[in-house]
Design a protein around this motif. Sequence first.
Motif, PDB file in Angstrom:
ATOM      1  N   PRO A   1      12.388 -26.974 -34.076  1.00  0.00           N
ATOM      2  CA  PRO A   1      13.527 -26.060 -34.219  1.00  0.00           C
ATOM      3  C   PRO A   1      14.858 -26.792 -34.207  1.00  0.00           C
ATOM      4  CG  PRO A   1      11.928 -25.133 -32.700  1.00  0.00           C
ATOM      5  CD  PRO A   1      11.466 -26.536 -33.005  1.00  0.00           C
ATOM      6  N   GLY A   2      15.701 -26.457 -35.169  1.00  0.00           N
ATOM      7  CA  GLY A   2      17.008 -27.073 -35.293  1.00  0.00           C
ATOM      8  C   GLY A   2      17.087 -28.019 -36.467  1.00  0.00           C
ATOM      9  N   SER A   3      15.982 -28.686 -36.804  1.00  0.00           N
ATOM     10  CA  SER A   3      16.010 -29.660 -37.897  1.00  0.00           C
ATOM     11  C   SER A   3      16.240 -28.967 -39.243  1.00  0.00           C
ATOM     12  CB  SER A   3      14.702 -30.451 -37.927  1.00  0.00           C
ATOM     13  OG  SER A   3      13.585 -29.583 -38.072  1.00  0.00           O
ATOM     14  N   GLY A   4      15.661 -27.796 -39.446  1.00  0.00           N
ATOM     15  CA  GLY A   4      15.863 -27.066 -40.689  1.00  0.00           C
ATOM     16  C   GLY A   4      17.286 -26.578 -40.842  1.00  0.00           C
ATOM     17  N   LEU A   5      17.918 -26.217 -39.737  1.00  0.00           N
ATOM     18  CA  LEU A   5      19.316 -25.791 -39.796  1.00  0.00           C
ATOM     19  C   LEU A   5      20.226 -26.947 -40.190  1.00  0.00           C
ATOM     20  CD1 LEU A   5      19.417 -23.548 -36.603  1.00  0.00           C
ATOM     21  CD2 LEU A   5      19.674 -22.772 -38.974  1.00  0.00           C
ATOM     22  N   LEU A   6      19.912 -28.140 -39.718  1.00  0.00           N
ATOM     23  CA  LEU A   6      20.688 -29.318 -40.140  1.00  0.00           C
ATOM     24  C   LEU A   6      20.551 -29.539 -41.630  1.00  0.00           C
ATOM     25  CD1 LEU A   6      19.915 -31.877 -37.267  1.00  0.00           C
ATOM     26  CD2 LEU A   6      22.045 -30.628 -37.660  1.00  0.00           C
ATOM     27  N   ALA A   7      19.331 -29.397 -42.154  1.00  0.00           N
ATOM     28  CA  ALA A   7      19.122 -29.572 -43.587  1.00  0.00           C
ATOM     29  C   ALA A   7      19.871 -28.516 -44.388  1.00  0.00           C
ATOM     30  CB  ALA A   7      17.628 -29.497 -43.901  1.00  0.00           C
ATOM     31  N   ALA A   8      20.042 -27.327 -43.808  1.00  0.00           N
ATOM     32  CA  ALA A   8      20.758 -26.251 -44.499  1.00  0.00           C
ATOM     33  C   ALA A   8      22.263 -26.399 -44.387  1.00  0.00           C
ATOM     34  CB  ALA A   8      20.328 -24.907 -43.930  1.00  0.00           C
ATOM     35  N   GLY A   9      22.717 -27.401 -43.654  1.00  0.00           N
ATOM     36  CA  GLY A   9      24.146 -27.624 -43.534  1.00  0.00           C
ATOM     37  C   GLY A   9      24.760 -27.008 -42.299  1.00  0.00           C
ATOM     38  N   ARG A  10      23.972 -26.318 -41.477  1.00  0.00           N
ATOM     39  CA  ARG A  10      24.483 -25.723 -40.246  1.00  0.00           C
ATOM     40  C   ARG A  10      24.398 -26.758 -39.129  1.00  0.00           C
ATOM     41  NH1 ARG A  10      27.370 -21.097 -41.177  1.00  0.00           N
ATOM     42  NH2 ARG A  10      26.402 -19.953 -42.919  1.00  0.00           N
ATOM     43  N   ARG A  11      25.342 -27.687 -39.172  1.00  0.00           N
ATOM     44  CA  ARG A  11      25.241 -28.859 -38.309  1.00  0.00           C
ATOM     45  C   ARG A  11      25.432 -28.532 -36.836  1.00  0.00           C
ATOM     46  NH1 ARG A  11      27.717 -30.307 -43.030  1.00  0.00           N
ATOM     47  NH2 ARG A  11      26.636 -31.919 -44.240  1.00  0.00           N
ATOM     48  N   ARG A  12      26.416 -27.708 -36.518  1.00  0.00           N
ATOM     49  CA  ARG A  12      26.657 -27.398 -35.108  1.00  0.00           C
ATOM     50  C   ARG A  12      25.504 -26.586 -34.512  1.00  0.00           C
ATOM     51  NH1 ARG A  12      33.092 -25.699 -34.792  1.00  0.00           N
ATOM     52  NH2 ARG A  12      33.939 -27.744 -35.401  1.00  0.00           N
ATOM     53  N   THR A  13      25.125 -25.516 -35.212  1.00  0.00           N
ATOM     54  CA  THR A  13      24.029 -24.683 -34.711  1.00  0.00           C
ATOM     55  C   THR A  13      22.727 -25.474 -34.660  1.00  0.00           C
ATOM     56  OG1 THR A  13      25.077 -22.750 -35.696  1.00  0.00           O
ATOM     57  CG2 THR A  13      22.786 -22.517 -35.035  1.00  0.00           C
ATOM     58  N   GLY A  14      22.464 -26.225 -35.744  1.00  0.00           N
ATOM     59  CA  GLY A  14      21.247 -27.021 -35.793  1.00  0.00           C
ATOM     60  C   GLY A  14      21.207 -28.066 -34.708  1.00  0.00           C
ATOM     61  N   GLY A  15      22.342 -28.734 -34.463  1.00  0.00           N
ATOM     62  CA  GLY A  15      22.389 -29.740 -33.415  1.00  0.00           C
ATOM     63  C   GLY A  15      22.154 -29.152 -32.038  1.00  0.00           C
TER      64      GLY A  15
ATOM     65  N   VAL B   1      20.449 -26.304 -31.306  1.00  0.00           N
ATOM     66  CA  VAL B   1      19.050 -25.902 -31.174  1.00  0.00           C
ATOM     67  C   VAL B   1      18.152 -27.129 -31.066  1.00  0.00           C
ATOM     68  CG1 VAL B   1      17.127 -24.689 -32.285  1.00  0.00           C
ATOM     69  CG2 VAL B   1      19.423 -23.736 -32.380  1.00  0.00           C
ATOM     70  N   LEU B   2      18.443 -28.159 -31.835  1.00  0.00           N
ATOM     71  CA  LEU B   2      17.653 -29.381 -31.778  1.00  0.00           C
ATOM     72  C   LEU B   2      17.775 -30.036 -30.404  1.00  0.00           C
ATOM     73  CD1 LEU B   2      15.789 -31.090 -33.564  1.00  0.00           C
ATOM     74  CD2 LEU B   2      17.786 -32.453 -34.214  1.00  0.00           C
ATOM     75  N   GLY B   3      18.975 -29.980 -29.829  1.00  0.00           N
ATOM     76  CA  GLY B   3      19.162 -30.514 -28.483  1.00  0.00           C
ATOM     77  C   GLY B   3      18.330 -29.762 -27.450  1.00  0.00           C
ATOM     78  N   LEU B   4      18.310 -28.410 -27.588  1.00  0.00           N
ATOM     79  CA  LEU B   4      17.476 -27.615 -26.690  1.00  0.00           C
ATOM     80  C   LEU B   4      15.999 -27.976 -26.856  1.00  0.00           C
ATOM     81  CD1 LEU B   4      19.030 -24.019 -26.901  1.00  0.00           C
ATOM     82  CD2 LEU B   4      19.199 -25.657 -25.019  1.00  0.00           C
TER      83      LEU B   4
END
Length: 511
Positions: free
Chosen positions: A57-71, A73-76
């Motif tokens: 979770p979070g890696s797909g959001l980074l790929a979609a360009g949602r860097r803050r949200t993805g980072g 969630v990925l941190g969690l």
Amino acid sequence: MSDLRQPDTGRPVAGGRAGTYDDAPIVSAGRRGSHATPRGQGFSWVLGWTIVGSLLPGSGLLAAGRRRTGGFVLGLTGAGLVALSWAALEGDPLDRVQSLVVEPGRLMIATVAIAVVAVIWVLSIVITHTQLRREASLGTGQRLFSTVVVLALTTAVALPAYQLGRYALIGRDLVDTVFQDRVDAETSSVLADSALADPWAGTPRVNVLLIGSDAGEDRVGIRPDTMIVASVDTHTGNTVLFSLPRNLEMVPFPLGTPGNNAWPNGFNCGDVCLLNAVWTWAEGPDSGYDDFRNPGLAATEDAIEGATGLKIDTYAMLNLKGFAEFVNAIGGLTVNVRERLPIGGDSNPASPIYRTATGGWIEIGDKQHLDGYHALWFARSRWASDDYHRMQRQRCVIAAFVGQVDPVTVALQFPKLAKAAKRNITTGIPLSDLDAWVDLSKRVQGGRVTSLPFTRQVVDVAHPDFDRVHELVERSISSSEQATTPKPKPGKAKTAKPANPNKAQDVKSVC
């Protein structure tokens, strides 16, 4: 900024940015927004990152360009993985699970935590896919297929989370129902300090009264059908099972107890004053146990203390009509049937079903796998046998439970086992000591279990010599403390030798 590429060729015009190629996707700035990614956005790209994002979770959001949200969630996710790794590597994971399942408060926290993690995980999958689809043009079939994939991924997260949360709530309800917040000092004792690394360090031996009750809608009160004292060496787990016949007469009560005041020469009022009648007597008027919370149980414990010379620390009582539920929940018990046993019938000559096996027979045979109904009759069938063999079979059933019930079976059948336990088990084990008792049960599984039944071959049940009984108890315990668990030897199993009635036998040798 205006688009510097020619609409017909996509090639840069004079003054255009370096590095802009004719194979780059043509997507309007308004559609891509500030979270655009320069990568290609085809169907496989969307589907692939949706799956990756569900696994991490979070890696797909980074790929979609949602860097803050993805980072975030990925941190969690990373923190959660670190915590799980620490729990798996630091100490015994089973001990951690054990500490969790015996504490209602922790189970409630676990339930909430599971729900929160599941919601975040599912939202991460859905949002990841939604953002990825914004950056791609998908056909109708591709959209439908990707939607099915997202549903499958979210279901794969939600269903296990639901089951884990359900198990946690069932466990919490079971612990709250069966185990007491405070110990009843009349019938149980508490550990000196259950918070120690080894809570049994100051308690070398514990004696538990196991009661099989025949209470039911067609009976008045409780008449214990089975009474076994399990005396456990808390360090080795070696255990001696002392079976007392229900028709034992003249049972003495310890000095200073209401039972001793009422019956200073033993429980003796004729044929009706048997050991299993103590419970009913104590609940009547003028027994001396009127002020006790559970007069029948307290008097029965006193009587068994007088009979064995052992101090009873606590008890566990099972309604035998619910015994079949437990056996069915664990998938049955495998036992050796040494004698042909009738199902049904009566030992009363005046009964119309006197010595008639109305339900058929349990035939002789080794390693027979019995369901709950037949396992109950294996333990209780009597008129074609005698008390000694019946008591032996009951101890064999206990040994089968100890040896055959494993954590995997308990986990898979936990809802059924919990339901049966709530309806059919009562115990004096306080909730604060439950973790220690679970640990002790594991030691018993690794220890040596022996048994000594007090039947007519050992003691005259009508005129028992209780000094002799006390001597046999002490001798059996001493032998158990010195015993080591024998290692199984390869080769053909030896035929069981006839049990010495005056000596505690290894349960495996007589079962």
